[in-house]
Design an enzyme around this catalytic site. Sequence first.
Site, PDB file in Angstrom:
ATOM      1  N   ARG A  64       0.821  -1.216   0.000  1.00  0.00           N
ATOM      2  CA  ARG A  64       0.000   0.000   0.000  1.00  0.00           C
ATOM      3  C   ARG A  64       0.853   1.263   0.000  1.00  0.00           C
ATOM      4  O   ARG A  64       0.416   2.315  -0.479  1.00  0.00           O
ATOM      5  CB  ARG A  64      -0.991  -0.024   1.167  1.00  0.00           C
ATOM      6  CG  ARG A  64      -2.105  -1.051   0.959  1.00  0.00           C
ATOM      7  CD  ARG A  64      -3.097  -1.073   2.111  1.00  0.00           C
ATOM      8  NE  ARG A  64      -2.468  -1.422   3.370  1.00  0.00           N
ATOM      9  CZ  ARG A  64      -2.368  -2.653   3.865  1.00  0.00           C
ATOM     10  NH1 ARG A  64      -2.847  -3.666   3.189  1.00  0.00           N
ATOM     11  NH2 ARG A  64      -1.801  -2.866   5.014  1.00  0.00           N
ATOM     12  N   GLU A 101       6.233 -10.547  14.203  1.00  0.00           N
ATOM     13  CA  GLU A 101       5.679 -11.099  15.435  1.00  0.00           C
ATOM     14  C   GLU A 101       5.966 -12.596  15.545  1.00  0.00           C
ATOM     15  O   GLU A 101       6.306 -13.105  16.600  1.00  0.00           O
ATOM     16  CB  GLU A 101       4.164 -10.839  15.476  1.00  0.00           C
ATOM     17  CG  GLU A 101       3.533 -11.163  16.800  1.00  0.00           C
ATOM     18  CD  GLU A 101       2.073 -10.761  16.850  1.00  0.00           C
ATOM     19  OE1 GLU A 101       1.409 -11.154  17.821  1.00  0.00           O
ATOM     20  OE2 GLU A 101       1.599 -10.065  15.946  1.00  0.00           O
TER      21      GLU A 101
END
Length: 180
Positions: A64, A101
């Site tokens: 994006r 993560e």
Amino acid sequence: MTVSTQELLLSRIRDVPDYPKPGVLFKDITPLLADPAAFRALTEELAALCVRHGATKIVGLEARGFILASPVAVHAGIGFIPVRKAGKLPGATLSQAYELEYGTAEIEVHAEDLAAGDRVMVIDDVLATGGTAEASLELIRRAGAEVAGVAVLMELGFLNGRTRLEPALRGAPLDALITL
């Protein structure tokens, strides 16, 4: 940025609950991109930051960030450079691994697209944990360029990405048009 511009941008960001997994509230910017007035306002705000910080090139982070950074580069009259996921660019690249993560990822830039004397503004849609932005700053510096700053449409403050990113910024500005 005026309050009305910020309100316009915020009004065009749609919340999508439980995407991409249960418990996550995804911030969808496609309604903002579909609204020409909102997309123009966003482009103008980001271009003004590039000019203010003396950027000579813009890096857009996949994917994006490409959508946001490309029109900003045209509007500001400076070059656009994509930072891609590993394996997506042909030719000689610089790569940088970073922690996610659950695991690691790697990003790349064409080695010849950045050089000494370039002042580079990093643009992305969201600052979450800051890992991708941090890796992009390392890539920029390894190419011999200077970091002019980082600008994002949204900062998810509760994920503490700004705290993680601050040492890597080395005094360069971090601008978020909206903080959630």
